[in-house]
Design a protein around this motif. Structure first.
Motif, PDB file in Angstrom:
ATOM      1  N   HIS A 193       0.859  -1.197   0.000  1.00  0.00           N
ATOM      2  CA  HIS A 193       0.000   0.000   0.000  1.00  0.00           C
ATOM      3  C   HIS A 193       0.893   1.245   0.000  1.00  0.00           C
ATOM      4  O   HIS A 193       1.234   1.811   1.031  1.00  0.00           O
ATOM      5  N   HIS A 194       1.245   1.646  -1.212  1.00  0.00           N
ATOM      6  CA  HIS A 194       2.200   2.735  -1.404  1.00  0.00           C
ATOM      7  C   HIS A 194       1.498   4.085  -1.540  1.00  0.00           C
ATOM      8  O   HIS A 194       0.347   4.169  -1.970  1.00  0.00           O
ATOM      9  N   GLY A 195       2.221   5.142  -1.197  1.00  0.00           N
ATOM     10  CA  GLY A 195       1.794   6.492  -1.510  1.00  0.00           C
ATOM     11  C   GLY A 195       2.378   6.925  -2.835  1.00  0.00           C
ATOM     12  O   GLY A 195       2.869   6.112  -3.628  1.00  0.00           O
ATOM     13  N   ARG A 196       2.359   8.224  -3.091  1.00  0.00           N
ATOM     14  CA  ARG A 196       2.902   8.757  -4.339  1.00  0.00           C
ATOM     15  C   ARG A 196       3.498  10.139  -4.097  1.00  0.00           C
ATOM     16  O   ARG A 196       3.147  10.835  -3.142  1.00  0.00           O
ATOM     17  N   THR A 197       4.384  10.526  -4.966  1.00  0.00           N
ATOM     18  CA  THR A 197       4.970  11.865  -4.933  1.00  0.00           C
ATOM     19  C   THR A 197       4.121  12.785  -5.800  1.00  0.00           C
ATOM     20  O   THR A 197       3.713  12.418  -6.908  1.00  0.00           O
ATOM     21  N   ILE A 198       3.873  14.001  -5.291  1.00  0.00           N
ATOM     22  CA  ILE A 198       3.026  14.949  -6.006  1.00  0.00           C
ATOM     23  C   ILE A 198       3.887  16.127  -6.475  1.00  0.00           C
ATOM     24  O   ILE A 198       4.427  16.878  -5.641  1.00  0.00           O
ATOM     25  N   PRO A 199       4.037  16.314  -7.771  1.00  0.00           N
ATOM     26  CA  PRO A 199       4.814  17.456  -8.249  1.00  0.00           C
ATOM     27  C   PRO A 199       4.071  18.769  -8.010  1.00  0.00           C
ATOM     28  O   PRO A 199       2.904  18.914  -8.397  1.00  0.00           O
ATOM     29  N   VAL A 200       4.739  19.698  -7.329  1.00  0.00           N
ATOM     30  CA  VAL A 200       4.136  21.017  -7.083  1.00  0.00           C
ATOM     31  C   VAL A 200       5.066  22.086  -7.645  1.00  0.00           C
ATOM     32  O   VAL A 200       4.872  22.580  -8.755  1.00  0.00           O
ATOM     33  N   ASP A 201       6.098  22.420  -6.893  1.00  0.00           N
ATOM     34  CA  ASP A 201       7.172  23.275  -7.376  1.00  0.00           C
ATOM     35  C   ASP A 201       8.389  22.996  -6.502  1.00  0.00           C
ATOM     36  O   ASP A 201       8.332  22.166  -5.608  1.00  0.00           O
ATOM     37  N   ASP A 202       9.501  23.701  -6.743  1.00  0.00           N
ATOM     38  CA  ASP A 202      10.719  23.335  -6.023  1.00  0.00           C
ATOM     39  C   ASP A 202      10.776  23.878  -4.598  1.00  0.00           C
ATOM     40  O   ASP A 202      11.758  23.694  -3.905  1.00  0.00           O
ATOM     41  N   SER A 203       9.685  24.522  -4.144  1.00  0.00           N
ATOM     42  CA  SER A 203       9.689  25.040  -2.773  1.00  0.00           C
ATOM     43  C   SER A 203       9.289  23.980  -1.752  1.00  0.00           C
ATOM     44  O   SER A 203       9.543  24.143  -0.562  1.00  0.00           O
ATOM     45  N   VAL A 204       8.637  22.925  -2.231  1.00  0.00           N
ATOM     46  CA  VAL A 204       8.194  21.886  -1.300  1.00  0.00           C
ATOM     47  C   VAL A 204       8.398  20.513  -1.918  1.00  0.00           C
ATOM     48  O   VAL A 204       8.480  20.354  -3.147  1.00  0.00           O
ATOM     49  N   HIS A 205       8.483  19.542  -1.025  1.00  0.00           N
ATOM     50  CA  HIS A 205       8.397  18.135  -1.440  1.00  0.00           C
ATOM     51  C   HIS A 205       7.067  17.608  -0.887  1.00  0.00           C
ATOM     52  O   HIS A 205       6.842  17.587   0.329  1.00  0.00           O
ATOM     53  N   ALA A 206       6.163  17.235  -1.785  1.00  0.00           N
ATOM     54  CA  ALA A 206       4.825  16.795  -1.382  1.00  0.00           C
ATOM     55  C   ALA A 206       4.654  15.313  -1.719  1.00  0.00           C
ATOM     56  O   ALA A 206       4.980  14.878  -2.827  1.00  0.00           O
ATOM     57  N   PHE A 207       4.142  14.557  -0.764  1.00  0.00           N
ATOM     58  CA  PHE A 207       3.928  13.139  -1.015  1.00  0.00           C
ATOM     59  C   PHE A 207       2.786  12.631  -0.137  1.00  0.00           C
ATOM     60  O   PHE A 207       2.406  13.255   0.857  1.00  0.00           O
ATOM     61  N   THR A 208       2.247  11.489  -0.514  1.00  0.00           N
ATOM     62  CA  THR A 208       1.190  10.851   0.273  1.00  0.00           C
ATOM     63  C   THR A 208       1.701   9.549   0.868  1.00  0.00           C
ATOM     64  O   THR A 208       2.613   8.912   0.332  1.00  0.00           O
ATOM     65  N   SER A 209       1.077   9.166   1.979  1.00  0.00           N
ATOM     66  CA  SER A 209       1.345   7.883   2.625  1.00  0.00           C
ATOM     67  C   SER A 209       0.011   7.213   2.908  1.00  0.00           C
ATOM     68  O   SER A 209      -0.988   7.882   3.188  1.00  0.00           O
ATOM     69  N   ARG A 210       0.007   5.907   2.829  1.00  0.00           N
ATOM     70  CA  ARG A 210      -1.182   5.138   3.192  1.00  0.00           C
ATOM     71  C   ARG A 210      -0.945   4.552   4.573  1.00  0.00           C
ATOM     72  O   ARG A 210      -0.009   3.748   4.772  1.00  0.00           O
ATOM     73  N   VAL A 211      -1.750   4.945   5.542  1.00  0.00           N
ATOM     74  CA  VAL A 211      -1.504   4.594   6.930  1.00  0.00           C
ATOM     75  C   VAL A 211      -2.709   3.838   7.495  1.00  0.00           C
ATOM     76  O   VAL A 211      -3.851   4.058   7.077  1.00  0.00           O
ATOM     77  N   PRO A 212      -2.476   2.919   8.431  1.00  0.00           N
ATOM     78  CA  PRO A 212      -3.589   2.131   8.981  1.00  0.00           C
ATOM     79  C   PRO A 212      -4.605   3.002   9.696  1.00  0.00           C
ATOM     80  O   PRO A 212      -4.252   3.986  10.363  1.00  0.00           O
ATOM     81  N   ILE A 213      -5.851   2.620   9.564  1.00  0.00           N
ATOM     82  CA  ILE A 213      -6.925   3.444  10.096  1.00  0.00           C
ATOM     83  C   ILE A 213      -6.990   3.403  11.617  1.00  0.00           C
ATOM     84  O   ILE A 213      -7.454   4.345  12.248  1.00  0.00           O
ATOM     85  N   GLY A 214      -6.530   2.287  12.230  1.00  0.00           N
ATOM     86  CA  GLY A 214      -6.521   2.219  13.686  1.00  0.00           C
ATOM     87  C   GLY A 214      -7.156   0.949  14.202  1.00  0.00           C
ATOM     88  O   GLY A 214      -6.860  -0.150  13.742  1.00  0.00           O
ATOM     89  N   VAL A 215      -8.077   1.108  15.148  1.00  0.00           N
ATOM     90  CA  VAL A 215      -8.764  -0.030  15.767  1.00  0.00           C
ATOM     91  C   VAL A 215     -10.016  -0.356  14.959  1.00  0.00           C
ATOM     92  O   VAL A 215     -10.845   0.513  14.688  1.00  0.00           O
ATOM     93  N   VAL A 216     -10.146  -1.628  14.604  1.00  0.00           N
ATOM     94  CA  VAL A 216     -11.265  -2.097  13.788  1.00  0.00           C
ATOM     95  C   VAL A 216     -12.173  -2.996  14.618  1.00  0.00           C
ATOM     96  O   VAL A 216     -11.704  -3.916  15.296  1.00  0.00           O
ATOM     97  N   GLY A 217     -13.462  -2.716  14.550  1.00  0.00           N
ATOM     98  CA  GLY A 217     -14.454  -3.626  15.098  1.00  0.00           C
ATOM     99  C   GLY A 217     -14.982  -4.496  13.973  1.00  0.00           C
ATOM    100  O   GLY A 217     -15.598  -3.995  13.030  1.00  0.00           O
TER     101      GLY A 217
END
Length: 504
Positions: free
Chosen positions: A134-158
């Motif tokens: 479950h990978h994230g991705r890099t988002i091109p914006v401009d050279d002032s920031v490095h933007a990316f996403t992560s897929r993280v577990p939701i927590g406690v599941v019933g």
């Protein structure tokens, strides 16, 4: 305390399962108690099982939260995968034992339970392979920031599981939840809790950290299920069952804005065109009508038949119904066991009466079996109604019994119109020798899974879930992980100063 005692394998008149599994320990209920598990084949108790109440759910959620905030969500993916594979291997060695328990607890034929449960280890192995997918991705914006996403577990599941296929439902929830890095409180149905406690024993033996999986049998409304749905520290509910219960869960959990996945009911169309291989089509249609004694969401309960072969199919259904061996679940010759409870048997018989009153033609079956060795159990005859219209209740409402409703149609357009004229949209099947027709019709049916020239083909890699009243989200496949993950966006300044930006 020994594992043997904890798992309840005590030699007595009734099998005893006196403890819950919470935080890696076998513990007595705080505000629950003990209940009888009724053997559907005899109508008598065969086991005594612990059930939990609100305080027990609170303990289990606290243990799951501690495990999530502690070792589990931070454990490297390959280590989680190794634990899941160890569990899968142990599970595989217990197939025969688990199948025997589920057959006795739920009433399903042993050979059917054995075939189903024998595949679960492969499901768990496949989900283990997804722990680092479950990978994230890099988002091109401009050279002032490095933007990316992560897929993280939701927590406690019933995870709230039904009584018809308790181990399969648990597998389809535990697998993706653990692969995503979530922790789980599993609440099996109070009617079929034995195998969930045996599952906990395997979890313990596999060496999962304390609290990663907790098992608390209990009642739904006003009990463990309702508390799990409303608990403020539960992040997600994964539920399989009736639509009315799902709506109640939504209402009761609205304040906490939990995430939900629902696998609900179905009234699946099984379409037979005149050009189909008739032997294969009828074999599949009759098998799917009476699998699990009709207690399956994917049941092909509406059999749509093109008019030129309608009488032939009705006759074949009648003949095949007489060949179904209804019997004691442990008998290797048995095709179909009993309904899972007196309540479900009563419901099926009530719908058979409704079908008669609506004017459908009862061609075979339609009664409880009240003779011989089956008289004390919840056995019902395989039942076929012909000349059904799609406006009848037996064609619109989920019966959850071995009742097939055969509906005639003329041509593709009418078949599709009838198939889609339902609030449900879980599965559908169609039989034709015209590949083009197979594609055309499948593309127009509103269902989450459509089978062409086969039926009930389901694997770990094939997403399963429904449209409309059949639920939200998907189980199995890569898509199953979506319900157990959140997306986090991270933006890091590369200049060391705050860049010019406008945020809403």
């Amino acid at each position: 305390m020994t594992q043997e005692f904890a798992a309840g394998a005590v030699a007595s008149a009734l099998a005893e399962y006196p403890l819950l599994y919470i935080g890696g320990d076998w513990v007595a209920p705080v505000d629950g108690g003990m209940l009888d598990s009724i053997e559907p084949a005899t109508g008598k108790p065969w086991a005594r099982v612990a059930y939990g109440g609100e305080a027990d759910i609170d303990r289990a959620v606290a243990a799951a939260r501690k495990a999530f905030d502690g070792p589990w969500s931070r454990m490297p993916a390959h280590e989680r995968a190794a634990l899941m594979r160890r569990f899968a291997d142990l599970y595989a060695t217990r197939t025969e034992h688990l199948a025997a328990l589920e057959s006795r607890d739920s009433g399903r034929a042993l050979r059917e339970a054995r075939a189903d449960i024998g595949m679960h280890a492969q499901y768990y192995h496949w989900f283990a392979s997804l722990t680092d997918k479950h990978h994230g991705r890099t988002i091109p914006v401009d050279d002032s920031v490095h933007a990316f996403t992560s897929r993280v577990p939701i927590g406690v599941v019933g995870a709230i599981c039904p009584w018809n296929v308790p181990l399969m439902s648990a597998c389809w929830k535990l697998g993706p939840a653990l692969a995503a890095g979530c922790t789980v409180v599993l609440k099996p149905s109070e009617l079929t809790s034995v195998t969930a406690l045996e599952l906990a024993r395997i979890i313990e033996e596999a060496g999962f950290p304390a609290g990663v999986v907790n098992v608390v049998p209990g009642y739904g409304a006003g009990g463990a299920g309702e508390r799990l749905a409303t608990h403020p520290d539960v992040n997600k509910i994964a539920f399989t069952g009736e639509g009315a219960t799902a709506k109640a869960i939504l209402r009761s959990s609205a304040d906490s804005l939990k995430r939900h996945t629902f696998e609900l009911g179905g009234k699946s169309p099984h379409i037979i065109f005149a050009d189909a291989d008739m032997d294969q089509a009828v074999n599949a249609a009759t098998n799917s009508a009476w699998t699990l004694c009709g207690q399956s969401c994917a049941l092909g309960s509406r059999v749509l038949v093109e008019r030129p072969v309608y009488d032939r199919v009705v006759a074949a259904f009648t003949e095949r119904a007489a060949q179904v061996r209804v019997g004691l679940p442990a008998d290797p010759a048995t095709h179909m066991g009993p309904q899972a409870s007196q309540q479900q048997l009563d419901k099926t018989l009530r719908y058979i009466g409704i079908g008669r009153n609506e004017g459908a033609r009862l061609v075979t079956g339609g009664a409880r079996i009240e003779s011989g060795a089956l008289a004390a159990g919840y056995f019902v005859q395989p039942t076929v109604f012909a000349d059904v219209t799609n406006t009848m209740r037996i064609a619109r409402e989920e019966i959850f019994g071995p009742v097939a409703a055969i509906i005639p149609f003329d041509g593709e357009d009418e078949a599709i119109a009838i198939a889609n004229d339902t609030s449900y949209g879980l599965t559908a099947g169609l039989w034709t020798s015209d590949l083009g027709r197979g594609h055309r019709v499948a593309a127009r049916i509103r269902a989450g899974m459509v089978w062409v020239n086969t039926y009930r083909f389901i694997r770990w890699s094939t997403p399963y879930g429904g449209f409309g009243a059949s639920g939200w989200g998907r189980e199995n496949g890569l898509e199953a992980l979506d319900g157990y993950l959140e997306t986090r966006t991270t933006i890091i300044s590369t200049h060391g100063t705050f860049p010019n930006a406008y945020a809403q």
